[in-house]
Design a protein around this motif. Structure first.
Motif, PDB file in Angstrom:
ATOM      1  N   ALA A  27      -3.030   4.554   2.722  1.00 53.78           N
ATOM      2  CA  ALA A  27      -2.926   3.162   1.952  1.00 53.78           C
ATOM      3  C   ALA A  27      -1.958   2.263   2.982  1.00 53.78           C
ATOM      4  O   ALA A  27      -0.914   2.423   3.392  1.00 53.78           O
ATOM      5  CB  ALA A  27      -2.928   3.920   0.329  1.00 53.78           C
ATOM      6  N   SER A  28      -1.937   1.527   1.803  1.00 56.23           N
ATOM      7  CA  SER A  28      -0.543   0.253   1.981  1.00 56.23           C
ATOM      8  C   SER A  28       0.300   0.372   1.112  1.00 56.23           C
ATOM      9  O   SER A  28       1.771   0.321   2.086  1.00 56.23           O
ATOM     10  CB  SER A  28      -1.126  -1.204   2.076  1.00 56.23           C
ATOM     11  N   ILE A  63      -1.246   2.935  -3.011  1.00 55.78           N
ATOM     12  CA  ILE A  63      -2.567   1.461  -3.616  1.00 55.78           C
ATOM     13  C   ILE A  63      -2.903   1.200  -2.461  1.00 55.78           C
ATOM     14  O   ILE A  63      -2.306   0.678  -1.821  1.00 55.78           O
ATOM     15  CB  ILE A  63      -1.608   0.565  -4.193  1.00 55.78           C
ATOM     16  N   GLU A  64      -4.243   1.132  -2.391  1.00 57.02           N
ATOM     17  CA  GLU A  64      -4.934  -0.362  -1.226  1.00 57.02           C
ATOM     18  C   GLU A  64      -6.030  -0.984  -1.456  1.00 57.02           C
ATOM     19  O   GLU A  64      -6.686  -0.408  -2.070  1.00 57.02           O
ATOM     20  CB  GLU A  64      -6.133   0.946  -0.259  1.00 57.02           C
ATOM     21  N   GLY A  65      -5.066  -2.702  -1.412  1.00 55.35           N
ATOM     22  CA  GLY A  65      -6.318  -3.719  -2.637  1.00 55.35           C
ATOM     23  C   GLY A  65      -6.116  -3.221  -3.654  1.00 55.35           C
ATOM     24  O   GLY A  65      -5.567  -3.068  -4.480  1.00 55.35           O
ATOM     25  N   MET A  66      -6.964  -3.121  -4.162  1.00 52.18           N
ATOM     26  CA  MET A  66      -7.689  -2.787  -6.291  1.00 52.18           C
ATOM     27  C   MET A  66      -7.701  -0.935  -6.033  1.00 52.18           C
ATOM     28  O   MET A  66      -7.933  -1.012  -7.033  1.00 52.18           O
ATOM     29  CB  MET A  66      -8.406  -3.358  -6.181  1.00 52.18           C
ATOM     30  N   CYS A  67      -8.067  -0.511  -4.804  1.00 51.07           N
ATOM     31  CA  CYS A  67      -7.753   1.325  -5.289  1.00 51.07           C
ATOM     32  C   CYS A  67      -6.596   1.607  -5.434  1.00 51.07           C
ATOM     33  O   CYS A  67      -5.904   1.331  -4.995  1.00 51.07           O
ATOM     34  CB  CYS A  67      -8.569   1.867  -3.938  1.00 51.07           C
ATOM     35  N   LYS A  68      -6.394   2.674  -6.045  1.00 45.15           N
ATOM     36  CA  LYS A  68      -5.641   3.331  -6.072  1.00 45.15           C
ATOM     37  C   LYS A  68      -6.049   4.980  -6.378  1.00 45.15           C
ATOM     38  O   LYS A  68      -6.646   5.183  -6.983  1.00 45.15           O
ATOM     39  CB  LYS A  68      -5.249   2.655  -8.102  1.00 45.15           C
TER      40      LYS A  68
END
Length: 256
Positions: A27-28, A63-68
């Motif tokens: 993830a970011s 968290i990656e974009g809108m995903c958690k």
């Protein structure tokens, strides 16, 4: 699409007081918390170093974009090793300088490593060790369990000097190279003060020395004449390194 976190390690078991690095990817951004207090962030980023006192579950949220996504990394703190040992006896005589050591632990021990303080060692749980000389020795025991956790302890043992003096009752200074001289001998005489006096049957002093390496050779009057065959009285004074005094009296027969 939900991302996939890669945890390294996915779980860990550590020894008490040891730290471990937990890492994650996929993830970011990441944040870390403890399961017992998920509202308190203890780290941000792809890795964190932890050293819990007790077994703890760590939560890592990516968290990656809108995903958690939140994953759990359990860190188990192994049971504390508690080691001790007995030494029987803890003070021994140089005449019998053997000591039995018994390793004690309330945990499952995989290896026992002894250092007896004299350069020797053992990997037995309950070794018997014989010391080569007098003195105090620091004995170390190091134990480890199946995952490499260690504990150690040190006790001291002592080998005491014994003091024993004995003397022959006959000698024959006749030049045959056998039993030519008279001197008391014994154990523990290495570092003592020494005086020896030889008297004839009339109480006259015929030989004296303060050197334990200078025995009586059967002469009298400072070596000017041979002492006759007879029974002589010897008197010895010694003083140990600890200043303890000793006095000995005996008889020796001179045979030509």
């Amino acid at each position: 699409m939900l991302f996939r976190s890669v945890l390294t390690p996915s779980s860990a078991t550590i020894c008490p007081g040891v730290s471990v690095t937990l890492s994650v990817s996929g993830a970011s951004t990441f944040s870390w918390t403890e399961e017992s207090s998920p509202q308190d962030t203890i780290g941000i980023g792809s890795s964190i170093i932890v050293s819990p006192d007790v077994s703890t579950n760590y939560l890592v949220t990516g968290i990656e974009g809108m995903c958690k996504k939140t994953d759990t990394v359990p860190v188990t703190v192994a049971s504390t090793l508690v080691v001790d040992f007995t030494a029987i006896p803890d003070t021994a005589s140089i005449l019998n300088p053997a000591i039995v050591f018994t390793g004690l632990s309330g945990s499952v021990v995989e290896s026992w490593q002894w250092s007896f303080g004299d350069g020797d060692s053992s990997n037995l749980q309950n070794p018997l060790h014989t010391y080569p000389d007098t003195g105090s020795y620091n004995v170390w025991l190091i134990v480890s369990d199946s995952i490499g956790c260690t504990d150690s302890i040190m006790h001291s043992v002592y080998i005491r000097q014994e003091y024993i003096l004995f003397a022959p009752n006959t000698f024959s200074p006749n030049g045959d190279g056998k039993n030519e001289e008279f001197i008391p001998k014994g154990i523990g005489l290495k570092d003592v003060e020494f005086e020896m006096y030889i008297y004839d049957r009339w109480g006259d002093l015929i030989y004296e020395t303060t050197d334990i390496k200078k025995p009586w050779d059967g002469t009298a009057n400072k070596g000017q004449m041979e002492a006759q065959e007879d029974v002589y009285v010897w008197l010895v004074y010694t003083k140990e390194a600890n200043r303890k005094k000793h006095q000995y009296v005996g008889h020796v027969t001179l045979i030509r």
